[in-house]
Structure formats: structure tokens, C-alpha cells
Motif scaffolding. Structure first.
Motif, PDB file in Angstrom:
ATOM      1  N   GLY A   9      20.752  18.453 -13.718  1.00 46.57           N
ATOM      2  CA  GLY A   9      22.034  18.300 -13.050  1.00 46.57           C
ATOM      3  C   GLY A   9      23.025  17.565 -13.917  1.00 46.57           C
ATOM      4  O   GLY A   9      22.651  16.793 -14.809  1.00 46.57           O
TER       5      GLY A   9
ATOM      6  N   SER B   4      26.694  19.058 -10.156  1.00 49.46           N
ATOM      7  CA  SER B   4      26.163  20.417 -10.239  1.00 49.46           C
ATOM      8  C   SER B   4      24.683  20.351 -10.583  1.00 49.46           C
ATOM      9  O   SER B   4      24.313  19.996 -11.709  1.00 49.46           O
ATOM     10  CB  SER B   4      26.913  21.226 -11.310  1.00 49.46           C
ATOM     11  OG  SER B   4      28.287  21.330 -10.998  1.00 49.46           O
TER      12      SER B   4
ATOM     13  N   ASN C 212      32.229  15.879  -9.236  1.00 51.26           N
ATOM     14  CA  ASN C 212      31.430  17.058  -8.939  1.00 51.26           C
ATOM     15  C   ASN C 212      30.023  16.850  -9.476  1.00 51.26           C
ATOM     16  O   ASN C 212      29.854  16.448 -10.630  1.00 51.26           O
ATOM     17  CB  ASN C 212      32.020  18.315  -9.597  1.00 51.26           C
ATOM     18  CG  ASN C 212      33.325  18.738  -8.957  1.00 51.26           C
ATOM     19  OD1 ASN C 212      33.491  18.626  -7.750  1.00 51.26           O
ATOM     20  ND2 ASN C 212      34.261  19.225  -9.758  1.00 51.26           N
TER      21      ASN C 212
END
Length: 316
Positions: free
Chosen positions: A310, A172, A170
Motif C-alpha cells: 500500500g 491505495s 489517499n
């Protein structure tokens, strides 16, 4: 229409660039000596790109294991893969280059648009071109690729996707990210005689950081510069796949004037790349200048401003 100097190979894109490869260059002198000394395969040193380690692999007379003849074969190979978690996969855009020494530009060869990404894993850790360039074209000095028995190969690697657990990851990205500043007062600098010193740990973007200072320099700055880096203080405890993308600035403050020696950058911090900064941040001569006003009573002020943009982590 096909270029008569090259094979008309499906899936291959060629172009010319004035810019040298940004990540790694291999310059080979006395290139013909490789064949004369039966060096069928040459592996470059290891370099880092996208959080992984790589090397260039050159077959001067073609990869015989694939029955390649009358060509130079060129590949990108992942290095030190034993340290990667089981089930790892990496997808990357790869640009190979070959310098035209007459025109001082670079022939760029890569997979064409529909097949640009190459896939690397434990069973397939080497990708490239079996027929990178015909030997007839390469050996003709008029083309500029092999001049005075010298040539220059290069590579650029851009990691686009990866997974290391068999489940993916993932990423983000953080909207409206908030910057955090940390000020470090460096006292009694002239008495510092260790290789490097770290500031206290500070928090930015829910991550731990510290400033690292090498009084006598590091790498290309050794002996004549002060080197300054931003270091992730979390990476030793984070899973190997986790990466933190941060924008940062490092400054050595002039304590009397509103100016500073400043460096700005951004970096993916990970277990393999836990620090980023400048080996030649400020010359010793500038640091000691009486007019610079960076030192007051043997004290300097260094600050860092960090914005976490991020975080990539293993998918659950």
C-alpha cells in the motif's frame, strides 16, 4: 457499579491486561522525590509510533493549570512538531497503562468506545486524562501501583487517520501485489571497516530499495552482531506525508545447504521511518563458524524479498 478505588468518570474505559505496553514504558524510582523536589511535570524521552514522535507527560500531583487535585494526571504529547507540514492533523487510538507490581499485570485506561480516537494538531498536541488515577488509590501500596516508591507507566499509540496539507490523504492498498527479490553478493567481508554498507538500489512495487548491512552491529547489536535492514531509497525525495507499506524478508544464505538466517516483517516506510530490520540479526560467532557455511572465500550472500502492499499520499 463503579469501582470505589477509582472515579466514576464518563468516557473512560478501564481493563486489565497481562501483556506489557508494546511501545513505551517509563519506570520511575523514588517517585516521591518528584514532589519533594517540586517537579510538578515530568516529560519522558521521545519515542516513535505510527510515523510520528511522542512523549509521555506525567503530573505527579495533578495538572495544576487545570485545577486538578488529589490525582495523577497523564498525557500523550506529540514531539518535534515543528518538522511537520502546515495544517497537519493526526488521529490516534491511545492506551495508557500502569503496572500492578503484585499481580504482574497492567491496568489499561483509554477513552471508551464511542470516543476512542484522539485528535492532535498544532493547537492541540497533547491529549490524555486529567484524573488518570486518584492519589489515594495510587499511593496505597496494597494496590500494587506504587511499591517501594517505584511505579511503571506505559503507552501504546495507533495512528488511524492523518492529514498534513489541509486536504487529507489517499491510501491505495494493492491487490495481488507482486514480490520482487534482490540478491547481494558481499565480497571481501573481513575487510569491511565502515559503519555500514549499502547494496545497489533495486525496484520493488515501483519503489526504490536497498539492503543496509552493519558489519559490527548497530544499537543493541553493536560489537557482537551483524545488523541488517531494508531501507527505502525514495523517502528523501517523497513528500513528508507519503508512506509506503511493505512486507519483506531478509536472508543470509548458507551457500552449501538450502537454509538461511531469515527475518520477516512489515513496516510503514516514510521520511521519518526509512529503514526496518534487525540490530541483532546474526551473532559474529555464528557468522564465523566453520560449520555454518555462510562464507565462501570471504564472500556472503544476502537477499531481500519485498512486497509493496500500500501507498499513502497527500490528496490532490
Amino acid at each position: 457499579m463503579a469501582n470505589p478505588a477509582f472515579d466514576d468518570l464518563q468516557g473512560v474505559e478501564r481493563m486489565v491486561s497481562a501483556a506489557p505496553p508494546a511501545q513505551y514504558v517509563v519506570k520511575i524510582h523514588s517517585y516521591s522525590s518528584l514532589s519533594m523536589n517540586s517537579v510538578d511535570r515530568y516529560e519522558s524521552g521521545v519515542f516513535q509510533a505510527g510515523g510520528y514522535k511522542w512523549k509521555l507527560v506525567i503530573y505527579p500531583n495533578g495538572n495544576k493549570s487545570k485545577n486538578v487535585k488529589e490525582h495523577v494526571s497523564l498525557y500523550l504529547s506529540m514531539a518535534e512538531t515543528s518538522s511537520l507540514p502546515s495544517g497537519w492533523e493526526v488521529h490516534a487510538l491511545v492506551r495508557f497503562s500502569l503496572r500492578d507490581q503484585h499481580k504482574d499485570n497492567y491496568l489499561i485506561i483509554q477513552a471508551e468506545a464511542m470516543r476512542k480516537e484522539w485528535h492532535f494538531d498544532a493547537m492541540n498536541f497533547e491529549c490524555g486524562f486529567d484524573q488518570f488515577i486518584p492519589l489515594k488509590t495510587f499511593n496505597d501500596a496494597r494496590n500494587g501501583y506504587l511499591v517501594d516508591d517505584t511505579c511503571v507507566f506505559g503507552a501504546e499509540v495507533f495512528v488511524t487517520r492523518e492529514k498534513s496539507t489541509g486536504q487529507g490523504e489517499n491510501l491505495s492498498m494493492i491487490k495481488d501485489a507482486i514480490s520482487q527479490k534482490h540478491v547481494w553478493w558481499v565480497f571481501n567481508f573481513s575487510q569491511w571497516n565502515k559503519e555500514f554498507y549499502d547494496s545497489t538500489v533495486f525496484i520493488a512495487g515501483n519503489q526504490k530499495w536497498k539492503i543496509r548491512l552493519y558489519p559490527n552491529g548497530k544499537g543493541s547489536g553493536l560489537g557482537g552482531f551483524v545488523s541488517v535492514y531494508l531501507v527505502s531509497a525514495d523517502v528523501d525525495t517523497l513528500p513528508p506525508v507519503t508512506k509506503v507499506f511493505a512486507s519483506y524478508s531478509l536472508r543470509l544464505m548458507n551457500q552449501y545447504l538450502e537454509n538461511a538466517y531469515t527475518g520477516k516483517g512489515n513496516h510503514w516506510f516514510s521520511a521519518l521511518n526509512q529503514e526496518s530490520g534487525w540490530a541483532r540479526f546474526i551473532p559474529h560467532a555464528n557468522l564465523r563458524s566453520l560449520n555454518a557455511n555462510y562464507s565462501v572465500k570471504d564472500t556472503y550472500v544476502v537477499d531481500a524479498e519485498v512486497t509493496v502492499l500500500g501507498v499513502a499520499s497527500a490528496a490532490l
